[in-house]
Design an enzyme around this catalytic site. Structure first.
Site, PDB file in Angstrom:
ATOM      1  N   LYS A  50       2.239  -9.909   3.047  1.00  0.00           N
ATOM      2  CA  LYS A  50       2.773  -8.671   3.624  1.00  0.00           C
ATOM      3  C   LYS A  50       4.070  -8.873   4.411  1.00  0.00           C
ATOM      4  CE  LYS A  50      -0.235  -5.272   2.673  1.00  0.00           C
ATOM      5  NZ  LYS A  50       0.159  -3.969   2.098  1.00  0.00           N
ATOM      6  N   SER A 302      -3.634 -13.464  -2.325  1.00  0.00           N
ATOM      7  CA  SER A 302      -2.687 -12.700  -1.503  1.00  0.00           C
ATOM      8  C   SER A 302      -2.817 -12.889   0.000  1.00  0.00           C
ATOM      9  CB  SER A 302      -2.814 -11.206  -1.833  1.00  0.00           C
ATOM     10  OG  SER A 302      -4.148 -10.772  -1.620  1.00  0.00           O
TER      11      SER A 302
END
Length: 402
Positions: A50, A302
């Site tokens: 992110k 991720s």
């Protein structure tokens, strides 16, 4: 939005974010019948990808916008990404989190220098408050996924994979709001159109899959899931368009598959990966979902921000799902030697007894009998069945707890 946007984003974040490893895994290659490489975004700064999108977005703002600061709403990785990026640029940052947000994530976000405001019982209420603050402060709202600069930042993951493994056949990403896979797919397809890009969602919240089926972004009712990072009820307008044009297919995994994969990553590869990050690998290991064989595949893990209190539950769940742990309830005659018999039968089959509880009183316990509860460490599902069958053959009334 085009490939140049992703290339510019890559230049902006040099020295700020890690170029994470692309690690070959013999274990998962053997299990899936492919050549599997793990893109370790769980080792990224702030613990997830992110930070790429948030840093690129903040760098795209004007000097006046930067002075006024930024606002974001998040209960997880986006909050930390925005807070870290703001700290790197020395600008004011306010993050609104729901009151039930995990304390570890609140503290982590504050450590990056952000002002954290706890507002609302659920994320939607926190988001509404963040929008109000944006208007009051004149600050810029940083969307978690539906923003071209954010998408371009996430696309740098794709550029790195192409550099690290130029002959990659396919890339598999998790999909929530769609920012990561949209950026990766656009970057990769623009450079090498033959590379396949696949997305993975949970059966608990398949919003992008349903949206593609209906050819427009639609909302779904999300069920509880350990992959909370991709439990987005409605995908973005911009991410939907890119995914529709560039992503080859989407698959869904269930909670059992995610838990098993998280445990395997922890045990076999010594990698702590959150549920959303483990979902692409979970899909690949379930071959009938992806139908991929003898390919070079990059799997994007991720993020790795797992709450400490949740780790033990994941391990327990994973052990149960993989047949490494079982609970039995038996009814025995209340006489000398009966308990010893049961325990000896179990140890003969090389199972490790962890807990033993004996009850003489209860609704279904009759005079002259006792109820025995056992938890046992086992090898696999077949081993559990062997234990169950042996105890039945020996005449014990037994129940295997689900």
């Amino acid at each position: 939005m085009n490939l140049d946007d992703v290339v510019i984003a890559r230049e902006r974040m040099k020295g700020i974010v890690h170029m994470t490893p692309l690690d070959f895994s013999q274990t998962f290659s053997s299990l899936s019948g492919n050549e599997v490489y793990l893109k370790l975004e769980n080792l990224q700064k702030t613990g997830s990808f992110k930070v790429r999108g948030s840093y690129n977005k903040l760098n795209s703002l004007s000097e006046d916008e930067l002075k006024k600061g930024v606002v974001a709403a998040s209960a997880g990785n986006h909050a930390q990404g925005v807070a870290y990026s703001s700290k790197m640029l020395g600008i004011p940052c306010t993050i609104v989190m729901p009151k039930g947000a995990p304390l570890s994530k609140v503290l982590a976000t504050r450590r990056y220098g952000a002002e954290v405001i706890l507002e609302g019982a659920v994320f939607d209420e926190a988001l509404s408050h963040a929008q109000q603050l944006k208007d009051q402060m004149g600050a810029t709202f940083i969307h978690a996924f539906d923003d071209h600069a954010v998408i371009a930042g996430q696309g740098t993951v794709g550029l790195e994979i192409l550099e690290q493994l130029p002959d990659v056949d396919a890339i598999i990403c998790p999909v929530g709001g769609g920012g990561l896979i949209a950026g990766v797919a656009l970057a990769v397809k623009k450079k090498k159109p033959d590379i396949k890009v696949y997305g993975v969602q949970t059966l608990a919240c398949p919003s992008m899959k349903h949206s593609l089926e209906q050819n427009q972004p639609v909302a779904v009712q999300a069920a509880p899931t350990m992959a909370d990072g991709i439990a987005v009820q409605k995908p973005g307008q911009e991410t939907f368009k890119i995914i529709r044009d560039y992503v080859d297919d989407l698959f869904c995994v269930d909670e059992m598959e995610i838990a098993r994969t998280m445990l395997m990553l922890l045990e076999r590869n010594k990698l702590l990966v959150e549920g959303s990050g483990a979902s692409p690998l979970a899909a690949l290991l379930n071959n009938e979902k992806t139908n991929l064989k003898n390919k070079k595949i990059a799997v994007v893990l991720s993020g790795g921000n797992v709450d400490v209190n949740f780790i033990s539950r994941i391990i327990e769940r994973g052990l149960v799902e993989s047949g490494r742990y079982a609970q039995f309830t038996l009814t025995l005659k209340d006489k000398s030697g009966e308990l010893q018999k049961v325990l000896s039968y179990i140890t003969e089959l090389e199972a490790n007894i962890q807990t033993v509880n004996l009850h003489r009183m209860g609704k279904h316990i009759y005079p002259g009998y006792v109820q025995l509860e056992l938890s046992v460490e086992t090898k696999n599902q077949e081993h559990i069945e062997q234990l169950y069958n042996l105890l039945q053959i020996k005449g014990f009334h037994i129940k295997l707890e689900e």
